[in-house]
Design an enzyme around this catalytic site. Sequence first.
Site, PDB file in Angstrom:
ATOM      1  N   ASP A   1      -4.015   3.828  -2.043  1.00 22.35           N
ATOM      2  CA  ASP A   1      -2.838   4.405  -1.378  1.00 22.35           C
ATOM      3  C   ASP A   1      -3.158   5.008  -0.008  1.00 22.35           C
ATOM      4  O   ASP A   1      -2.520   5.973   0.425  1.00 22.35           O
ATOM      5  CB  ASP A   1      -2.174   5.468  -2.276  1.00 22.35           C
ATOM      6  N   GLU A   2      -4.105   4.419   0.679  1.00 19.48           N
ATOM      7  CA  GLU A   2      -4.504   4.931   1.994  1.00 19.48           C
ATOM      8  C   GLU A   2      -3.531   4.504   3.087  1.00 19.48           C
ATOM      9  O   GLU A   2      -3.605   5.010   4.220  1.00 19.48           O
ATOM     10  CB  GLU A   2      -5.904   4.422   2.362  1.00 19.48           C
TER      11      GLU A   2
ATOM     12  N   LYS B   1      -2.695   0.856   3.237  1.00 14.77           N
ATOM     13  CA  LYS B   1      -3.132  -0.526   3.536  1.00 14.77           C
ATOM     14  C   LYS B   1      -1.963  -1.420   3.923  1.00 14.77           C
ATOM     15  O   LYS B   1      -2.051  -2.212   4.862  1.00 14.77           O
ATOM     16  CB  LYS B   1      -3.858  -1.119   2.310  1.00 14.77           C
TER      17      LYS B   1
ATOM     18  N   ASN C   1      -0.830  -3.649 -10.085  1.00 13.62           N
ATOM     19  CA  ASN C   1      -1.215  -2.229 -10.089  1.00 13.62           C
ATOM     20  C   ASN C   1      -1.096  -1.681  -8.665  1.00 13.62           C
ATOM     21  O   ASN C   1      -0.951  -0.477  -8.459  1.00 13.62           O
ATOM     22  CB  ASN C   1      -2.643  -2.019 -10.634  1.00 13.62           C
TER      23      ASN C   1
ATOM     24  N   GLY D   1       0.629  -0.941  -5.017  1.00 12.93           N
ATOM     25  CA  GLY D   1       1.956  -0.698  -4.453  1.00 12.93           C
ATOM     26  C   GLY D   1       1.728  -0.454  -2.978  1.00 12.93           C
ATOM     27  O   GLY D   1       1.191   0.584  -2.601  1.00 12.93           O
ATOM     28  N   HIS D   2       2.039  -1.423  -2.150  1.00  7.90           N
ATOM     29  CA  HIS D   2       1.777  -1.322  -0.712  1.00  7.90           C
ATOM     30  C   HIS D   2       3.107  -1.153   0.022  1.00  7.90           C
ATOM     31  O   HIS D   2       3.966  -2.031  -0.032  1.00  7.90           O
ATOM     32  CB  HIS D   2       1.031  -2.578  -0.218  1.00  7.90           C
TER      33      HIS D   2
ATOM     34  N   ARG E   1     -14.230 -15.541 -20.410  1.00  6.80           N
ATOM     35  CA  ARG E   1     -13.857 -16.972 -20.424  1.00  6.80           C
ATOM     36  C   ARG E   1     -12.762 -17.288 -21.435  1.00  6.80           C
ATOM     37  O   ARG E   1     -12.768 -18.318 -22.081  1.00  6.80           O
ATOM     38  CB  ARG E   1     -15.110 -17.832 -20.659  1.00  6.80           C
TER      39      ARG E   1
ATOM     40  N   GLN F   1      -6.148  -1.333  -4.077  1.00  8.31           N
ATOM     41  CA  GLN F   1      -6.877  -0.164  -4.595  1.00  8.31           C
ATOM     42  C   GLN F   1      -7.816   0.376  -3.494  1.00  8.31           C
ATOM     43  O   GLN F   1      -7.461   0.294  -2.334  1.00  8.31           O
ATOM     44  CB  GLN F   1      -7.646  -0.513  -5.883  1.00  8.31           C
TER      45      GLN F   1
ATOM     46  N   VAL G   1       3.996   2.735  -7.586  1.00  5.12           N
ATOM     47  CA  VAL G   1       4.166   1.860  -8.748  1.00  5.12           C
ATOM     48  C   VAL G   1       4.669   2.654  -9.950  1.00  5.12           C
ATOM     49  O   VAL G   1       5.633   2.275 -10.606  1.00  5.12           O
ATOM     50  CB  VAL G   1       2.822   1.167  -9.109  1.00  5.12           C
TER      51      VAL G   1
ATOM     52  N   SER H   1      -2.317  11.618   9.272  1.00  6.70           N
ATOM     53  CA  SER H   1      -2.788  12.837   9.944  1.00  6.70           C
ATOM     54  C   SER H   1      -1.618  13.797  10.138  1.00  6.70           C
ATOM     55  O   SER H   1      -1.797  15.023  10.100  1.00  6.70           O
ATOM     56  CB  SER H   1      -3.433  12.506  11.284  1.00  6.70           C
ATOM     57  N   ASP H   2      -0.398  13.242  10.298  1.00  2.66           N
ATOM     58  CA  ASP H   2       0.791  14.083  10.491  1.00  2.66           C
ATOM     59  C   ASP H   2       1.029  15.037   9.317  1.00  2.66           C
ATOM     60  O   ASP H   2       1.639  16.097   9.479  1.00  2.66           O
ATOM     61  CB  ASP H   2       2.036  13.199  10.705  1.00  2.66           C
TER      62      ASP H   2
HETATM   63  P1  GDP Z   1      -1.323   1.452   0.087  1.00  2.00           P
HETATM   64  O1  GDP Z   1      -1.318   1.257  -1.390  1.00  2.00           O
HETATM   65  O2  GDP Z   1      -2.704   1.677   0.625  1.00  2.00           O
HETATM   66  O3  GDP Z   1      -0.603   0.365   0.839  1.00  2.00           O
HETATM   67  O4  GDP Z   1      -0.542   2.811   0.359  1.00  2.00           O
HETATM   68  P2  GDP Z   1       0.861   3.256  -0.338  1.00  2.00           P
HETATM   69  O5  GDP Z   1       1.943   2.469   0.270  1.00  2.00           O
HETATM   70  O6  GDP Z   1       0.742   3.258  -1.811  1.00  2.00           O
HETATM   71  O7  GDP Z   1       0.902   4.783   0.075  1.00  2.00           O
HETATM   72  C1  GDP Z   1       0.917   5.194   1.392  1.00  2.00           C
HETATM   73  C2  GDP Z   1       2.206   5.982   1.632  1.00  2.00           C
HETATM   74  O8  GDP Z   1       2.092   6.686   2.843  1.00  2.00           O
HETATM   75  C3  GDP Z   1       3.416   5.096   1.800  1.00  2.00           C
HETATM   76  O9  GDP Z   1       4.547   5.790   1.319  1.00  2.00           O
HETATM   77  C4  GDP Z   1       3.518   4.892   3.308  1.00  2.00           C
HETATM   78  O10 GDP Z   1       4.832   4.622   3.746  1.00  2.00           O
HETATM   79  C5  GDP Z   1       3.060   6.227   3.789  1.00  2.00           C
HETATM   80  N1  GDP Z   1       2.341   6.251   5.070  1.00  2.00           N
HETATM   81  C6  GDP Z   1       1.498   5.329   5.606  1.00  2.00           C
HETATM   82  N2  GDP Z   1       0.962   5.790   6.761  1.00  2.00           N
HETATM   83  C7  GDP Z   1       1.480   7.029   6.948  1.00  2.00           C
HETATM   84  C8  GDP Z   1       1.300   8.038   7.950  1.00  2.00           C
HETATM   85  O11 GDP Z   1       0.524   7.893   8.893  1.00  2.00           O
HETATM   86  N3  GDP Z   1       2.003   9.194   7.796  1.00  2.00           N
HETATM   87  C9  GDP Z   1       2.853   9.400   6.748  1.00  2.00           C
HETATM   88  N4  GDP Z   1       3.488  10.564   6.680  1.00  2.00           N
HETATM   89  N5  GDP Z   1       3.050   8.482   5.795  1.00  2.00           N
HETATM   90  C10 GDP Z   1       2.359   7.319   5.884  1.00  2.00           C
HETATM   91  P1  IMO Z   2      -3.010   0.466  -4.189  1.00  2.00           P
HETATM   92  O1  IMO Z   2      -3.374  -0.972  -3.852  1.00  2.00           O
HETATM   93  C1  IMO Z   2      -4.006   4.058  -6.450  1.00  2.00           C
HETATM   94  C2  IMO Z   2      -5.740   3.458 -10.439  1.00  2.00           C
HETATM   95  C3  IMO Z   2      -4.933   3.871 -11.651  1.00  2.00           C
HETATM   96  C4  IMO Z   2      -6.051   4.237 -12.606  1.00  2.00           C
HETATM   97  C5  IMO Z   2      -7.118   3.194 -12.303  1.00  2.00           C
HETATM   98  C6  IMO Z   2      -7.104   1.981 -13.223  1.00  2.00           C
HETATM   99  O2  IMO Z   2      -1.565   0.751  -4.101  1.00  2.00           O
HETATM  100  O3  IMO Z   2      -3.883   1.391  -3.415  1.00  2.00           O
HETATM  101  P2  IMO Z   2      -5.493  -0.119 -13.482  1.00  2.00           P
HETATM  102  O4  IMO Z   2      -4.031  -0.202 -13.751  1.00  2.00           O
HETATM  103  O5  IMO Z   2      -5.928  -0.765 -12.213  1.00  2.00           O
HETATM  104  O6  IMO Z   2      -6.329  -0.576 -14.630  1.00  2.00           O
HETATM  105  O7  IMO Z   2      -5.784   1.471 -13.335  1.00  2.00           O
HETATM  106  O8  IMO Z   2      -6.868   2.769 -10.960  1.00  2.00           O
HETATM  107  N1  IMO Z   2      -5.060   2.518  -9.510  1.00  2.00           N
HETATM  108  C7  IMO Z   2      -4.592   2.855  -8.312  1.00  2.00           C
HETATM  109  N2  IMO Z   2      -4.538   4.060  -7.686  1.00  2.00           N
HETATM  110  N3  IMO Z   2      -3.574   2.951  -5.805  1.00  2.00           N
HETATM  111  C8  IMO Z   2      -3.653   1.733  -6.404  1.00  2.00           C
HETATM  112  O9  IMO Z   2      -3.367   0.594  -5.755  1.00  2.00           O
HETATM  113  C9  IMO Z   2      -4.133   1.666  -7.723  1.00  2.00           C
HETATM  114  N4  IMO Z   2      -4.309   0.651  -8.605  1.00  2.00           N
HETATM  115  C10 IMO Z   2      -4.887   1.186  -9.681  1.00  2.00           C
HETATM  116  O10 IMO Z   2      -4.109   4.971 -11.356  1.00  2.00           O
HETATM  117  O11 IMO Z   2      -6.582   5.497 -12.275  1.00  2.00           O
HETATM  118 MG    MG Z   3      -0.391   2.046  -3.086  1.00  2.00          MG
END
Ligand code: GDP
Ligand code: IMO
Ligand code: MG
Length: 425
Positions: A13-14, A16, A38, A40-41, A143, A221, A297, A329-330
């Site tokens: 959830d960085e 990506k 798993n 959620g982008h 397998r 992830q 997710v 950073s915001d």
């Molecule tokens: P991903 O799984 O790495 O694609 O990240 P997620 O989408 O799960 O979570 C990132 C969340 O932060 C999402 O709700 C984005 O819309 C939001 N987001 C991404 N970049 C920024 C940012 O620079 N500032 C803020 N406030 N939100 C951001």
């Molecule tokens: P994105 O791509 C954050 C975490 C789950 C759990 C562990 C194992 O959006 O960054 P799983 O269902 O993969 O067997 O769960 O990994 N996890 C994530 N945490 N972002 C994700 O994906 C994740 N996908 C799995 O919460 O701790």
């Molecule tokens: Mg995510």
Amino acid sequence: MKVDVLLGLQWGDEGKGKAVDVLTPRYDVVARFQGGPNAGHTLEFEGQKYVLRSVPSGIFQGNKINIIGNGVVLDPALFKTEVETLEASGHDLKQKLHISKKAHLILPTHRLLDNAYETIKGDAKVGTTGKGIGPTYTDKISRNGVRVGDVFHDFNRKYARAKANHERILKSLNYSYDLTEFEKEWFEGIEYLKQFKLTDTEHEINSLIHAGNNILCEGAQGTMLDIDFGSYPFVTSSNTVCAGACTGLGIAPNRIGEVYGIFKAYCTRVGAGPFPTELLDETGDAICAKGNEFGSVTGRKRRCGWIDLVALKYSVMINGVTNLVMTKSDVLDELEVIKVCVAYNVNGKEIDYFPYDINARIEPVYVELPGWQASMTKMQSEDEFPAEFSAYLFFLEEQLGVPITIVSVGPDREQTIERYTGEEE
Ligand code: GDP
Ligand code: IMO
Ligand code: MG
């Protein structure tokens, strides 16, 4: 011709999805190499918000080819829902989305097994997303898996055999279930999948490379959730690291060029497992609220903490990161003081490397930096950065030894600031 990789350096959830969307105009192909629903982008642009699970994040930027690689695990029912939602909002995917025949299918019984295994683990549960990820990769490695390409070859027999194996296990665990609705949706998903270009994507991707196309590989992830290098056993079941792009797409290691490592200006984790810099106080709550840290997710509240440079250095090393992307950073805009973890204190001994057992008692050692206390969300260039923010960037770059080339200051595509642009070739 180049193949670049963008992947998460923390616990997922960085940001990506947003970063891939921003970078896509520079590439001809975007390819997911591991994970499944798993993930959620989230992407935001033109006032709309989209959450992608299995579909790569390059689908909104022109007619780029988007590939779901062999390293991915695919749930046809969830895939159908995801694509239908996107098509309903006016995005046609059928021609530009190509799926590897070697990707493994998540069966309805895999989801049941995921939940059954979590239940028997009790307090030691991983807190999975419940999407059947672990059991599907387990079947792949042992397998016993069913692959996308099997939908054209003796499919019903292969499905029935895998299902029978799973039902034996579920019975031994006394797990009660009703598969009727699940299975109906799943088979509808299989029929739906057949309309897509199901190919040997490793051939396609290598032909595209030879023809001079630029490829961006999208990780899911994060490195701390990697099956080998993450906080085992509280990890996911695939190789989320850069090497996973090679095995998950059929790209030779010597083709990899830039590696974009993405991280938040702080740190979050969803699910169970160690998190040395976790904040269980008002600062943690404030970051959670301002950053809207709830899983895209599962809707679960994400645990929040300070940035952890011990873990980040480890991620930079394992992935060979060449460019850093810092997001959110915001979210720290209002804080007076920002803490940065630079070492761990383990049983009275200070270490600056990522240890074997991060489940042990770890006390983070912090450096405190002054906050910038100014809103950054409307900033357009680094010339506008407050001095304290520039100092924060400089400190991180010095510690990590890699330039932060992109800074994200909000969720929208437009809220992105590039640095070092004059120094690019
Ligand atoms: P991903 O799984 O790495 O694609 O990240 P997620 O989408 O799960 O979570 C990132 C969340 O932060 C999402 O709700 C984005 O819309 C939001 N987001 C991404 N970049 C920024 C940012 O620079 N500032 C803020 N406030 N939100 C951001
Ligand atoms: P994105 O791509 C954050 C975490 C789950 C759990 C562990 C194992 O959006 O960054 P799983 O269902 O993969 O067997 O769960 O990994 N996890 C994530 N945490 N972002 C994700 O994906 C994740 N996908 C799995 O919460 O701790
Ligand atoms: Mg995510």
